[in-house]
Design a protein around this motif. Structure first.
Motif, mmCIF file in Angstrom:
data_model
loop_
_atom_site.group_PDB
_atom_site.id
_atom_site.type_symbol
_atom_site.label_atom_id
_atom_site.label_comp_id
_atom_site.label_asym_id
_atom_site.label_seq_id
_atom_site.Cartn_x
_atom_site.Cartn_y
_atom_site.Cartn_z
ATOM 1 N N GLU A 155 0.864 -1.173 0.000
ATOM 2 C CA GLU A 155 0.000 0.000 0.000
ATOM 3 C C GLU A 155 0.905 1.229 0.000
ATOM 4 N N ALA A 156 0.874 2.001 -1.080
ATOM 5 C CA ALA A 156 1.784 3.149 -1.200
ATOM 6 C C ALA A 156 1.033 4.428 -1.540
ATOM 7 N N THR A 157 -0.188 4.566 -1.034
ATOM 8 C CA THR A 157 -0.947 5.794 -1.328
ATOM 9 C C THR A 157 -0.861 6.803 -0.189
ATOM 10 N N GLY A 158 -0.745 6.324 1.052
ATOM 11 C CA GLY A 158 -0.799 7.229 2.189
ATOM 12 C C GLY A 158 -2.197 7.810 2.353
ATOM 13 N N ASN A 159 -3.169 7.144 1.760
ATOM 14 C CA ASN A 159 -4.570 7.581 1.857
ATOM 15 C C ASN A 159 -5.308 6.642 2.794
ATOM 16 N N VAL A 160 -5.949 7.217 3.816
ATOM 17 C CA VAL A 160 -6.513 6.386 4.886
ATOM 18 C C VAL A 160 -7.611 5.450 4.367
ATOM 19 N N HIS A 161 -8.424 5.912 3.415
ATOM 20 C CA HIS A 161 -9.499 5.061 2.885
ATOM 21 C C HIS A 161 -8.926 3.883 2.116
ATOM 22 N N SER A 162 -7.916 4.196 1.315
ATOM 23 C CA SER A 162 -7.261 3.136 0.550
ATOM 24 C C SER A 162 -6.586 2.137 1.490
ATOM 25 N N MET A 163 -5.968 2.651 2.551
ATOM 26 C CA MET A 163 -5.274 1.768 3.502
ATOM 27 C C MET A 163 -6.291 0.874 4.221
ATOM 28 N N ASN A 164 -7.419 1.463 4.634
ATOM 29 C CA ASN A 164 -8.445 0.667 5.315
ATOM 30 C C ASN A 164 -8.995 -0.435 4.418
ATOM 31 N N SER A 165 -9.172 -0.116 3.135
ATOM 32 C CA SER A 165 -9.797 -1.113 2.264
ATOM 33 C C SER A 165 -8.789 -2.117 1.714
ATOM 34 N N SER A 166 -7.488 -1.882 1.967
ATOM 35 C CA SER A 166 -6.466 -2.770 1.393
ATOM 36 C C SER A 166 -6.446 -4.157 2.041
ATOM 37 N N PHE A 167 -7.066 -4.293 3.222
ATOM 38 C CA PHE A 167 -7.074 -5.592 3.922
ATOM 39 C C PHE A 167 -7.840 -6.663 3.141
ATOM 40 N N GLN A 168 -8.713 -6.232 2.223
ATOM 41 C CA GLN A 168 -9.508 -7.202 1.465
ATOM 42 C C GLN A 168 -8.703 -7.882 0.355
ATOM 43 N N TYR A 169 -7.575 -7.296 -0.035
ATOM 44 C CA TYR A 169 -6.906 -7.774 -1.238
ATOM 45 C C TYR A 169 -5.975 -8.978 -1.077
ATOM 46 N N PRO A 170 -5.233 -9.135 0.034
ATOM 47 C CA PRO A 170 -4.313 -10.277 0.082
ATOM 48 C C PRO A 170 -5.041 -11.617 0.164
ATOM 49 N N GLU A 171 -4.418 -12.639 -0.379
ATOM 50 C CA GLU A 171 -4.908 -14.024 -0.347
ATOM 51 C C GLU A 171 -4.801 -14.569 1.077
ATOM 52 N N GLN A 172 -5.400 -15.725 1.320
ATOM 53 C CA GLN A 172 -5.247 -16.446 2.596
ATOM 54 C C GLN A 172 -3.748 -16.597 2.901
ATOM 55 N N GLY A 173 -3.360 -16.270 4.111
ATOM 56 C CA GLY A 173 -1.948 -16.414 4.509
ATOM 57 C C GLY A 173 -1.032 -15.365 3.921
ATOM 58 N N GLY A 174 -1.634 -14.311 3.337
ATOM 59 C CA GLY A 174 -0.834 -13.303 2.630
ATOM 60 C C GLY A 174 -0.267 -12.209 3.523
ATOM 61 N N LYS A 175 0.372 -11.261 2.842
ATOM 62 C CA LYS A 175 1.032 -10.148 3.536
ATOM 63 C C LYS A 175 0.503 -8.820 3.023
ATOM 64 N N LEU A 176 0.462 -7.857 3.947
ATOM 65 C CA LEU A 176 0.093 -6.496 3.585
ATOM 66 C C LEU A 176 1.191 -5.572 4.110
ATOM 67 N N VAL A 177 1.770 -4.780 3.217
ATOM 68 C CA VAL A 177 2.886 -3.910 3.605
ATOM 69 C C VAL A 177 2.464 -2.456 3.438
ATOM 70 N N PHE A 178 2.448 -1.716 4.549
ATOM 71 C CA PHE A 178 2.141 -0.284 4.488
ATOM 72 C C PHE A 178 3.433 0.494 4.256
ATOM 73 N N VAL A 179 3.579 0.964 3.023
ATOM 74 C CA VAL A 179 4.742 1.786 2.687
ATOM 75 C C VAL A 179 4.376 3.256 2.905
ATOM 76 N N GLY A 180 3.197 3.619 2.408
ATOM 77 C CA GLY A 180 2.686 4.973 2.620
ATOM 78 C C GLY A 180 2.293 5.151 4.078
ATOM 79 N N LEU A 181 2.379 6.382 4.533
ATOM 80 C CA LEU A 181 2.138 6.700 5.945
ATOM 81 C C LEU A 181 1.006 7.714 6.014
ATOM 82 N N VAL A 182 0.132 7.552 7.013
ATOM 83 C CA VAL A 182 -0.946 8.523 7.157
ATOM 84 C C VAL A 182 -1.057 8.946 8.615
ATOM 85 N N ASN A 183 -1.388 10.219 8.838
ATOM 86 C CA ASN A 183 -1.511 10.752 10.183
ATOM 87 C C ASN A 183 -2.943 10.511 10.676
ATOM 88 N N ASP A 184 -3.293 9.231 10.847
ATOM 89 C CA ASP A 184 -4.676 8.883 11.176
ATOM 90 C C ASP A 184 -4.709 7.460 11.740
#
Ligand SMILES: [Zn+2]
Ligand SMILES: [Zn+2]
Length: 338
Positions: free
Chosen positions: A234-263
């Motif tokens: 996740e490289a948007t730094g957008n809180v909505h995009s970051m919140n919704s990114s949890f739906q995308y990884p497969e079972q047993g997958g990884k989510l990496v927050f590269v972008g940072l948000v003050n929220d």
């Protein structure tokens, strides 16, 4: 004497004349030749960068020529072309002791926590300059933002052929895509900006691209042979995009927050648990990441020729900078020349 551009307060840049920066023991004095502009600088200029104080000299994506070395035991010589590692770590805390200097407990970043490189000269610890004699000045100034992407990819320890989604096609997202492809991953780019997605396909060489909407999950499954990506950056730094990114990884997958948000980030725990997701953050980069990026550029393993879309002279920066804030300027990366 030397000129500096000081961000006096939000939206105000002032060109000043002052004594040339002193080169203290253990430091190298660098004559700045290129300053890359990034989101951090734009946010600081707009006054919406958290924990930021004014006045401040911005600029942390730097390249230049060594003019003086005040140290006996260094490979760095006068006349070397270098880039600057802008993260000043304490070297003593637990993070530093375990090699994670990028998240030192008292980390000070040039151009953020202390004065950076929007000036003719900067003096930095000699072990924070890296020789780039085989690169162009433009390339050398791009090592820092590229290293942020390379570090995120290293955090994720990708396998060859791994299915990867990168959300956000700004400079950091583009760097993540480039280094994930270099690791042999199959990369899909996601962004709301279709023009950027075209750039990802033509210039970065991603496998496919997608605009986020209600059908994103179905579309991703189509792209990845019925499965979802194993790793999502996740490289948007957008809180909505970051919140919704949890739906995308497969079972047993990884989510990496590269972008940072003050929220606050919120997500569904049952979804998180059902997938047994691994959530990672990625902050800055280490000297090793810088060396890896430098080598990748030297060996032409990554192509950044089309990243720099805008440039101006040091003198024209105060009058040009606010234009780069406008979305219609279509800046990918802007660089200042001295
Ligand atoms: Zn930056
Ligand atoms: Zn430390």
């Amino acid at each position: 004497m030397m000129k500096s551009i000081i961000c006096q307060e939000p939206y105000i840049f002032k060109m000043t004349n002052s004594e040339k920066t002193e080169c203290h023991p253990g430091e190298a004095l660098v004559r700045i030749k290129r300053i890359g502009i990034c989101g951090t600088d734009l946010h600081a200029f707009r006054g919406n960068q958290p924990f930021f104080t004014y006045p401040r000299i911005l600029g942390h994506e730097l390249s230049g020529i060594v003019e003086k070395v005040n140290s006996d035991n260094s490979e760095i010589k006068v006349g070397d072309q270098v880039t600057v590692l802008p993260y000043l770590e304490c070297g003593k805390c637990i993070a530093c002791r375990s090699g994670k200097t990028n998240c030192c407990s008292t980390l000070s970043v040039l151009g953020v926590h202390e004065d950076g490189g929007m000036r003719e000269y900067i003096s930095v610890p000699v072990d924070h300059v890296i020789k780039t004699n085989n690169l162009t000045l433009d390339e050398a100034s791009m090592i820092e933002p590229l290293s942020i992407g390379a570090h995120a990819v290293r955090r994720a320890s990708l396998r060859k052929g791994e299915k990867v989604l990168v959300i956000g096609a700004g400079p950091i997202g583009l760097a993540v895509m480039s280094f994930a492809i270099l690791e042999g991953a199959t990369v899909v780019a996601m962004d709301i900006n279709e023009e950027r997605l075209k750039f990802c396909l033509s210039s970065i060489g991603v496998f496919d691209s997608i605009v986020p909407n209600e059908e994103s999950i179905t579309k991703l499954r189509e792209m990845f042979n019925g499965e979802l990506p194993e790793t999502v950056f996740e490289a948007t730094g957008n809180v909505h995009s970051m919140n919704s990114s949890f739906q995308y990884p497969e079972q047993g997958g990884k989510l990496v927050f590269v972008g940072l948000v003050n929220d606050q980030i919120t997500f569904s725990d049952p979804e998180f648990h059902r997938k047994e997701l691994t959530l990672l953050s990625s902050r800055n980069a280490t000297k090793d990441d810088f060396y890896y990026v430098k080598q990748s550029l030297e060996n032409r393993k990554i192509n950044i020729n089309e990243f720099i879309t805008h440039r101006c002279t040091f003198e024209n920066l105060p009058s040009t900078f606010s234009d780069w804030l406008k979305p219609e300027s279509k800046v990918i990366k802007a660089v200042v020349e001295l």
